[in-house]
Design an enzyme around this catalytic site. Structure first.
Site, PDB file in Angstrom:
ATOM      1  N   ASP A  93       0.848  -1.186   0.000  1.00  0.00           N
ATOM      2  CA  ASP A  93       0.000   0.000   0.000  1.00  0.00           C
ATOM      3  C   ASP A  93       0.890   1.244   0.000  1.00  0.00           C
ATOM      4  O   ASP A  93       1.832   1.338   0.799  1.00  0.00           O
ATOM      5  CB  ASP A  93      -0.897   0.005   1.251  1.00  0.00           C
ATOM      6  CG  ASP A  93      -2.298   0.494   0.942  1.00  0.00           C
ATOM      7  OD1 ASP A  93      -3.269  -0.163   1.365  1.00  0.00           O
ATOM      8  OD2 ASP A  93      -2.416   1.532   0.255  1.00  0.00           O
ATOM      9  N   ASP A 144      -3.079   4.814  -2.404  1.00  0.00           N
ATOM     10  CA  ASP A 144      -4.160   5.344  -1.592  1.00  0.00           C
ATOM     11  C   ASP A 144      -4.585   6.743  -2.061  1.00  0.00           C
ATOM     12  O   ASP A 144      -3.746   7.648  -2.148  1.00  0.00           O
ATOM     13  CB  ASP A 144      -3.640   5.422  -0.148  1.00  0.00           C
ATOM     14  CG  ASP A 144      -4.729   5.702   0.855  1.00  0.00           C
ATOM     15  OD1 ASP A 144      -5.611   4.839   1.025  1.00  0.00           O
ATOM     16  OD2 ASP A 144      -4.716   6.791   1.463  1.00  0.00           O
ATOM     17  N   GLU A 151      -6.261   4.030  -6.105  1.00  0.00           N
ATOM     18  CA  GLU A 151      -7.572   4.187  -5.468  1.00  0.00           C
ATOM     19  C   GLU A 151      -8.066   5.578  -5.806  1.00  0.00           C
ATOM     20  O   GLU A 151      -7.390   6.565  -5.461  1.00  0.00           O
ATOM     21  CB  GLU A 151      -7.486   3.999  -3.961  1.00  0.00           C
ATOM     22  CG  GLU A 151      -8.847   4.025  -3.308  1.00  0.00           C
ATOM     23  CD  GLU A 151      -8.850   4.464  -1.854  1.00  0.00           C
ATOM     24  OE1 GLU A 151      -7.936   5.201  -1.455  1.00  0.00           O
ATOM     25  OE2 GLU A 151      -9.773   4.082  -1.124  1.00  0.00           O
ATOM     26  N   HIS A 170     -11.191  -2.957   3.094  1.00  0.00           N
ATOM     27  CA  HIS A 170     -11.179  -2.633   4.527  1.00  0.00           C
ATOM     28  C   HIS A 170     -12.026  -1.383   4.830  1.00  0.00           C
ATOM     29  O   HIS A 170     -12.152  -0.988   5.997  1.00  0.00           O
ATOM     30  CB  HIS A 170      -9.741  -2.418   4.985  1.00  0.00           C
ATOM     31  CG  HIS A 170      -9.083  -1.286   4.279  1.00  0.00           C
ATOM     32  ND1 HIS A 170      -8.752  -1.302   2.930  1.00  0.00           N
ATOM     33  CD2 HIS A 170      -8.735  -0.066   4.720  1.00  0.00           C
ATOM     34  CE1 HIS A 170      -8.221  -0.150   2.600  1.00  0.00           C
ATOM     35  NE2 HIS A 170      -8.193   0.631   3.649  1.00  0.00           N
ATOM     36  N   ASP A 171     -12.549  -0.748   3.784  1.00  0.00           N
ATOM     37  CA  ASP A 171     -13.389   0.445   3.962  1.00  0.00           C
ATOM     38  C   ASP A 171     -14.863   0.174   3.715  1.00  0.00           C
ATOM     39  O   ASP A 171     -15.693   1.067   3.937  1.00  0.00           O
ATOM     40  CB  ASP A 171     -12.980   1.549   2.978  1.00  0.00           C
ATOM     41  CG  ASP A 171     -11.592   2.097   3.235  1.00  0.00           C
ATOM     42  OD1 ASP A 171     -10.975   2.600   2.277  1.00  0.00           O
ATOM     43  OD2 ASP A 171     -11.120   2.011   4.392  1.00  0.00           O
TER      44      ASP A 171
HETATM   45  O1  TEU Z   1      -9.683   5.573   1.686  1.00  0.00           O
HETATM   46  C1  TEU Z   1     -10.061   6.746   0.979  1.00  0.00           C
HETATM   47  C2  TEU Z   1     -11.513   6.803   0.880  1.00  0.00           C
HETATM   48  O2  TEU Z   1     -12.071   7.104  -0.136  1.00  0.00           O
HETATM   49  C3  TEU Z   1     -12.231   6.416   2.101  1.00  0.00           C
HETATM   50  O3  TEU Z   1     -12.151   7.565   2.953  1.00  0.00           O
HETATM   51  C4  TEU Z   1     -13.654   6.099   1.797  1.00  0.00           C
HETATM   52  O4  TEU Z   1     -14.196   7.132   1.024  1.00  0.00           O
HETATM   53  C5  TEU Z   1     -14.360   6.038   3.088  1.00  0.00           C
HETATM   54  O5  TEU Z   1     -13.621   5.170   3.890  1.00  0.00           O
HETATM   55  C6  TEU Z   1     -15.758   5.532   2.851  1.00  0.00           C
HETATM   56  O6  TEU Z   1     -16.449   5.722   4.065  1.00  0.00           O
HETATM   57  C7  TEU Z   1      -8.286   5.411   1.801  1.00  0.00           C
HETATM   58  C8  TEU Z   1      -8.053   4.184   2.661  1.00  0.00           C
HETATM   59  O7  TEU Z   1      -8.567   3.042   1.992  1.00  0.00           O
HETATM   60  C9  TEU Z   1      -8.745   4.419   3.985  1.00  0.00           C
HETATM   61  O8  TEU Z   1      -8.670   3.250   4.816  1.00  0.00           O
HETATM   62  C10 TEU Z   1      -8.067   5.583   4.667  1.00  0.00           C
HETATM   63  O9  TEU Z   1      -8.782   5.885   5.871  1.00  0.00           O
HETATM   64  C11 TEU Z   1      -8.058   6.826   3.772  1.00  0.00           C
HETATM   65  O10 TEU Z   1      -7.722   6.561   2.422  1.00  0.00           O
HETATM   66  C12 TEU Z   1      -6.987   7.784   4.263  1.00  0.00           C
HETATM   67  O11 TEU Z   1      -5.725   7.215   4.026  1.00  0.00           O
END
Ligand code: TEU
Length: 564
Positions: free
Chosen positions: A103, A211, A269, A341-342
């Protein structure tokens, strides 16, 4: 990543498995997952058939955002292990013919990174311009409400600006205040990041998941955004897909990947990315990335505020996926995902984790894995892991969830039970509870008290109960992955959506050199008429013989026909 020989793009036929290290396997008895624990489970992943691990961050971090707040890009956080452990993981994966994608979190660092400590110390420091520093609004007193440079809100509640008295300026943080945004306008920032990436590739990794990489170019005017229900402004139109994004990615490709003979997987992403941007970025001839994570489909069940999520109409899903398949059909490439994970667990979100748990999990998997693109399996998805019945806010750990609850209940006066209900449906913590290996206490993840509670259903939903059962969700994922590895139509076949207006059946065809795969899936709790079929039934998720003309609830079938 080389574009010289599109055929060398090994990641087009690969399946990627995402490991969230905190929750995958604890080996040292501290209740938190670690790299040696991952190594101990590689044979399980090899048995599943996946080709690549995407490893969420294991770098040094204060863990304000569970590692997405990095304080040293080139050392491993002691929670997870050491650099020697990561070298062992790389070696153990390569021995099995598997690969490692790390990542890359470079839109922001931790506020405990040496770069930021230097930058915040003074306007004259060596890295004074490495972050997004701005004066208070003209005429306002710095540090006072309303003096922020603009009205943008953070993704994790509150303003996106933090006052720093030592500089008499604000710094931007699109996420937590412990995640200051880097200033990509600075060539020194870009050079430092490229150098770090090169050292990781020299260490033997096989690519990066990048990310929120489409946030790195901001609109220099930093204009106010439309005011949202939070009371803060929506900055997304001014920091997503910004004016220099493709320039920065092209510079990164030239500085990091082009001089290398190997071909790397790079996945950006990109919240709010458009099909047109993705087609350009992933163009095998001229693009900068292998693929991107787009977010259109995971926004279909809500109005932009995920806490308001409702039901999905699969016609919307077919329209969205069909658009992305068409947009990237010629020279681009899609990623394919339901989970990460989100996101909440797909079998609970868009399946039926009660009456049709097995059938809906395997039907959704069949639909996703037979599309054109690279599929991603999130840890536990292959077991049908579900959302978690969180009964109190104290059971949640995610900064996004905890901050949302505080704002919604304490500031907006919303009912605690209603806010908790929305968190049970959509919290990122649903994806972050320990991997369910066995039915025993701790689910085989840890013998200690885990950093977050184990889902109570691990006594029924676990790997030990499935890996030897040919009728398990795990076995179905293994068959889908094997089909991708054996049938070129799955990887290279053209995509054609069928039955776009059917409210229950998701159907499409894949065609390559006279061979057609027809995929039909009833994504509903009721039987559905469908007379689509083919010469041979290649794969189905329900053991019964395929009754003609009707699909049972959540029944999925893949047919093959070959034209002489
Ligand atoms: O996620 C970015 C992102 O788009 C998320 O904030 C998503 O929109 C949100 O979780 C939906 O509720 C990336 C990573 O995957 C996330 O785990 C991190 O918290 C974020 O960036 C900051 O690095």
């Amino acid at each position: 990543m080389s574009h010289s020989d599109p055929g060398s793009q090994w990641w087009r036929s690969a399946v990627v498995y995402q490991v969230y290290p905190r929750s995958f396997q604890d080996s040292d008895g501290d209740g938190v997952g670690d790299i040696p624990g991952i190594i101990s489970r590689l044979d399980y992943l090899h048995e599943l058939g996946v080709d690549v691990i995407w490893l969420s961050p294991v770098y040094r971090s204060p863990h304000d955002d569970n590692g997405y707040d990095i304080s040293d890009y080139e050392d491993i956080d002691p929670t997870f292990g050491t650099l020697a452990d990561i070298d062992e993981l790389i070696a153990q994966l390569h021995t099995r013919g598997m690969k490692l994608v790390m990542d890359l979190v470079v839109n922001h660092t931790s506020d405990e990174h040496a770069w930021f400590i230097d930058s915040r110390s003074s306007r004259d420091s060596a890295r004074a311009d490495w972050y997004m520093w701005h004066d208070p609004r003209p005429g306002a007193v710095g540090g006072q409400p309303g003096a922020e440079p603009n009205n943008w809100g953070s993704f994790f509640s509150g303003s996106a600006w933090q006052w720093e008295p030592a500089r008499g300026q604000y710094y931007l943080h699109l996420f937590s205040r412990k995640q200051p945004d880097l200033n990509w306008e600075s060539p020194a920032v870009r050079d430092a990041i490229h150098a770090m990436m090169n050292r990781w590739l020299d260490r033997g990794i096989d690519g990066f998941r990048m990310d929120v990489i489409n946030f790195i170019s901001k609109d220099a005017a930093l204009p106010d955004g439309a005011v949202l229900e939070t009371g803060f402004g929506d900055g997304m139109p001014f920091f997503a897909n910004g004016p220099r994004l493709q320039e920065y990615l092209a510079e990164m490709k030239a500085a990091v990947f082009d001089g290398r003979s190997a071909d790397y997987l790079t996945v950006g992403e990109m919240p709010d990315a458009t099909p047109e941007l993705a087609a350009s970025l992933t163009d095998a001839r001229t693009g900068q990335l292998s693929m991107i994570f787009q977010f259109e489909h995971v926004g279909l069940d809500h109005d932009g505020v995920k806490w308001n999520a409702g039901e999905l109409d699969i016609r919307d899903l077919k329209k969205s996926f069909g658009k992305w398949q068409s947009a990237l059909a010629d020279h681009g490439w899609n990623s394919l995902y339901w989970n990460n994970h989100d996101q909440p667990r797909i079998v609970s979100r868009w399946g039926n984790d009660r009456e049709h748990w097995y059938a809906s999990a395997t039907a959704l998997a069949t639909v996703l894995h037979l599309h054109r693109g690279t599929p991603y399996v999130y840890q536990g998805e292959e077991l049908g892991m579900t959302n978690v019945p969180f009964d109190d806010i104290s059971a949640l750990r995610d900064i996004e969830s905890v901050n949302h609850y505080a704002v919604a209940v304490d500031m907006l006066g919303q009912e605690p039970a209603a806010v908790l209900g929305a968190l049970r449906a959509m919290s990122r913590d649903n994806a972050r509870t320990p991997m369910q290996w066995t039915a025993e206490p701790g689910a085989g993840f840890t013998a200690a008290t885990p950093w977050i509670g184990v889902n109570p259903n691990h006594d029924r939903v676990n790997a030990a109960a499935q890996i030897d059962d040919p009728n398990s969700i795990f076995a179905h994922y293994r068959r889908l992955i094997a089909l991708r590895h054996s049938d070129p139509v799955v990887v290279h076949g053209d995509f054609r959506m069928l039955l776009p207006d059917d409210p229950s059946v998701y159907a499409f065809a894949r065609e390559l050199e006279g061979t057609t795969l027809v995929v039909v899936a009833n994504l509903s709790d009721q039987a559905a008429p469908c007379d689509l079929s083919g010469d041979d039934l290649v794969l189905t998720n329900l053991p019964e013989d395929a009754a003609s003309g009707v699909l049972a609830p959540w029944e999925a079938r893949v047919y093959r026909s070959t034209r002489a």
